[in-house]
Design an enzyme around this catalytic site. Structure first.
Site, PDB file in Angstrom:
ATOM      1  N   LYS A  79       0.851  -1.201   0.000  1.00 57.93           N
ATOM      2  CA  LYS A  79       0.000   0.000   0.000  1.00 57.93           C
ATOM      3  C   LYS A  79       0.884   1.247   0.000  1.00 57.93           C
ATOM      4  CE  LYS A  79      -3.811   2.034   2.719  1.00 57.93           C
ATOM      5  NZ  LYS A  79      -4.616   1.881   3.946  1.00 57.93           N
ATOM      6  N   SER A 154      -9.593   1.607   3.094  1.00 58.57           N
ATOM      7  CA  SER A 154      -8.780   2.404   2.192  1.00 58.57           C
ATOM      8  C   SER A 154      -7.726   1.614   1.417  1.00 58.57           C
ATOM      9  CB  SER A 154      -8.067   3.510   2.984  1.00 58.57           C
ATOM     10  OG  SER A 154      -7.167   2.934   3.913  1.00 58.57           O
ATOM     11  N   SER A 178      -9.731  -0.629   7.230  1.00 53.50           N
ATOM     12  CA  SER A 178      -9.135  -0.404   5.915  1.00 53.50           C
ATOM     13  C   SER A 178      -8.442  -1.612   5.289  1.00 53.50           C
ATOM     14  CB  SER A 178      -8.138   0.755   5.968  1.00 53.50           C
ATOM     15  OG  SER A 178      -8.837   1.969   5.972  1.00 53.50           O
TER      16      SER A 178
END
Lengths: 481, 93
Positions: A79, A154, A178
């Site tokens: 990420k 996210s 997330s």
């Protein structure tokens, strides 16, 4: 070659038998990204040259019969809120566009030590603020199961990458769901470890008392392997827990008979989608058939969790994001020449709508006259939520809930109404407030072919138990129930 | 509590954010909805309850020994940027 059907374990086995090389796999990864990522948009940056060099070195090592790590030659996506030296890190924000960090996060170093090959950085909501990956300043990521739907957020890019077979494993970060929400929406396994379990050195901070790093994978075994690799004390992170690291992988097959599974009544409420409810109930019956002891429990302060979370997370974010001032990194807008004007112009140009909204809310909750009424109050309610769990874990070993009240929603469906977006985190948020480990894994699909996630939580540092209980569900065919 | 456009301006000033005039109304509306939602916490009596700022699970030592240790990139951190130049801090009125 389709990476969708290859787990890390199988891949390493194929390398060792000489049936496949890491170079072939990594080359294939970039071909697959070229082919499918123009629709899915999981990646923000690729590290192709280095990845191929690493693959060649790994192949030479394996050919020479040298000892290699458990993730040897396995492609991993990271990420874009974790730093890797010399690889751009944007956090999905314009304010960090072109920022190239001078050091590497502990989690990435540990993955590399185990042989993993980082293939690229994945898209996310700006500074991890969002539940759909639509808040990325660059582009939204799409759900591989249906391109009109969000992948969750996210960490949507990481989940979508594993689900679409452009990587085998991925790392995400979880502040209020997330990792687990995108895992649920994309039909993969995603895990948030106990607060402090995994070093956050090199993770860009959003809400420091809530953030944790965790894995994405197709199987529970792979998540256990990644967690075993990345967790453990790190003296570069002052909040890192000094807890012994269990052998998560080795213990996976230990029996789970008589494990007490609590089902909290507050999680089976009005907003829960009918089909999601039915699949989760089928999952509960599967556990029953495996000899687990299912018990109804109550977590009475659940309804206050979202309010508590959005005060604490935004307050912490407003403080953490004060560092983006145009001075040390990222973009700088000069404004009309004074220092304060430069700060304001930079932050105005660099931050997106949701980030600004949260900074404003957090600043408001911390401002003179409102601190006690909002922020301090939220910290006290957090104590009540933690106590709910402490009480529940006297009675049960793990807690079972849906991961999300719905399947993946449509792109654009919630972007105009921030509150409705916040409410979609309802089942994952309590875990972070209480610092507990949680895992989401697939529990079949709905009638439209969209994945449904089952969510388990356990007491602090009980990851071994959590992974074991999830693994038995997978082994019993629960993913395709 | 309703958040007014004036409140938005004030908080934006505290947070070093610029808010365009056409954004103020929308933000005031959205923040009001969120603040009204979080005010449900007022239903709870939290008298005598300790706040939890962080769930401290098992922290060894927040301060490490003061020893120089090598770390990837640490030597380069100062190489790329020698100093940070900023606009004038004190300006004439």
């Amino acid at each position: 070659m389709n990476l969708k059907n290859l787990t890390a374990e199988k891949l390493v086995g194929l390398y060792k038998n000489g049936d496949l090389t890491a170079t072939e796999v990594i080359t294939n990864v970039y071909e697959e990204i070229e082919r499918s990522d123009k629709d899915i948009h999981a990646f923000l940056a690729l590290c192709q040259q280095r990845a191929i060099e690493e693959a060649r070195r790994m192949d030479a090592k394996i050919a020479a019969g040298d000892a290699v790590g458990p993730l040897a030659g396995v492609p991993v996506a990271i990420k874009d809120n974790m730093v890797i030296r010399d690889v751009p890190t944007t956090c999905g924000s314009r304010i960090l566009e072109n920022f190239v960090p001078p050091y590497t996060a502990t989690v990435v170093e540990r993955l590399r030590s185990a042989g993993a090959i980082v293939i690229g950085k994945t898209n996310c909501d700006e500074f991890a603020m969002g539940s759909s990956t639509e808040n990325s300043a660059f582009f939204p990521t799409r759900n591989p199961h249906n391109l009109q739907r969000v992948p969750g957020g996210s960490s949507g890019g990481s989940a979508a990458s594993v689900a679409s077979g452009t990587s085998v494993l991925a790392l995400g970060s979880d502040t209020g769901g997330s990792i687990r929400t995108p895992a649920s929406f994309c039909g993969v396994v995603g895990m948030t470890p106990t607060y402090g379990r995994v070093s956050r050195y090199g993770l860009v901070a959003f809400a420091s008392s809530l953030d944790q790093i965790g894995p994405f994978s197709k199987s529970v075994r792979e998540s256990a392997q990644v967690l075993e690799t990345i967790c453990g004390f790190d003296h570069f992170d002052s909040t890192s827990a000094d807890a012994s690291v269990d052998e998560f992988v080795k213990n996976l097959d230990h029996p789970i008979k008589e494990t007490r599974i609590g089902v909290p009544k507050e999680y089976f409420i009005g907003g829960l989608d009918r089909e999601v409810k039915a699949r989760i109930e089928a999952g509960i019956r599967l556990y029953e058939s495996l000899g687990c002891d299912i018990q109804g429990i109550s977590l009475p302060h659940t309804e206050y969790a979202i309010a508590t979370y959005y005060l604490i997370a935004t307050a912490e974010a407003s403080s953490n994001l004060a560092r983006y001032d145009g001075v040390r990194f990222g973009i700088r807008e000069s404004g009309n020449s004074s220092l304060q004007e430069m700060y304001r112009a930079t932050r105005h140009a660099g931050f997106g709508k949701e980030v600004k909204r949260r900074i404003l809310l957090g600043t408001y909750a911390l401002s003179a006259g409102y601190y006690d009424a909002y922020y301090l109050k939220a910290l006290k309610v957090r104590t009540l939520i933690l106590r709910d769990f402490q009480k529940a874990f006297e009675q049960v070993d793990v807690i079972l809930t849906p991961t999300s009240p719905t399947v993946a929603f449509k792109i654009g469906e919630k972007t105009d109404d921030p509150l409705s977006m916040y409410l979609s985190d309802i089942f994952t948020i309590t875990c972070n407030l209480a610092g507990l480990p949680g895992i989401s894994f697939p529990c079949c699909k709905n009638s439209e072919g969209l994945p449904i996630g089952l969510h388990l939580m356990a007491n602090h540092f009980q990851e071994a138990l959590l992974l074991r209980v999830a693994h038995h569900f997978e082994k019993a065919g629960g993913f395709n129930l | 509590m309703k958040i007014s456009e004036k409140d938005v301006e004030y908080v934006a000033k505290l947070a070093m954010l610029e808010v365009a005039d056409n954004e103020k109304k929308e933000l005031a509306g959205q923040l009001s909805a969120i603040v009204e939602y979080v005010e449900q916490l007022n239903k709870l009596d939290v008298g005598g309850i300790e706040p939890t700022a962080q769930v401290v699970t098992s922290v060894k030592h927040a301060v490490r020994d003061d020893r120089v240790a090598p770390r990837t990139g640490s030597a380069d951190a100062g190489k790329t940027v020698k100093l940070f130049k900023v606009p004038k801090v004190i300006t004439e009125r």
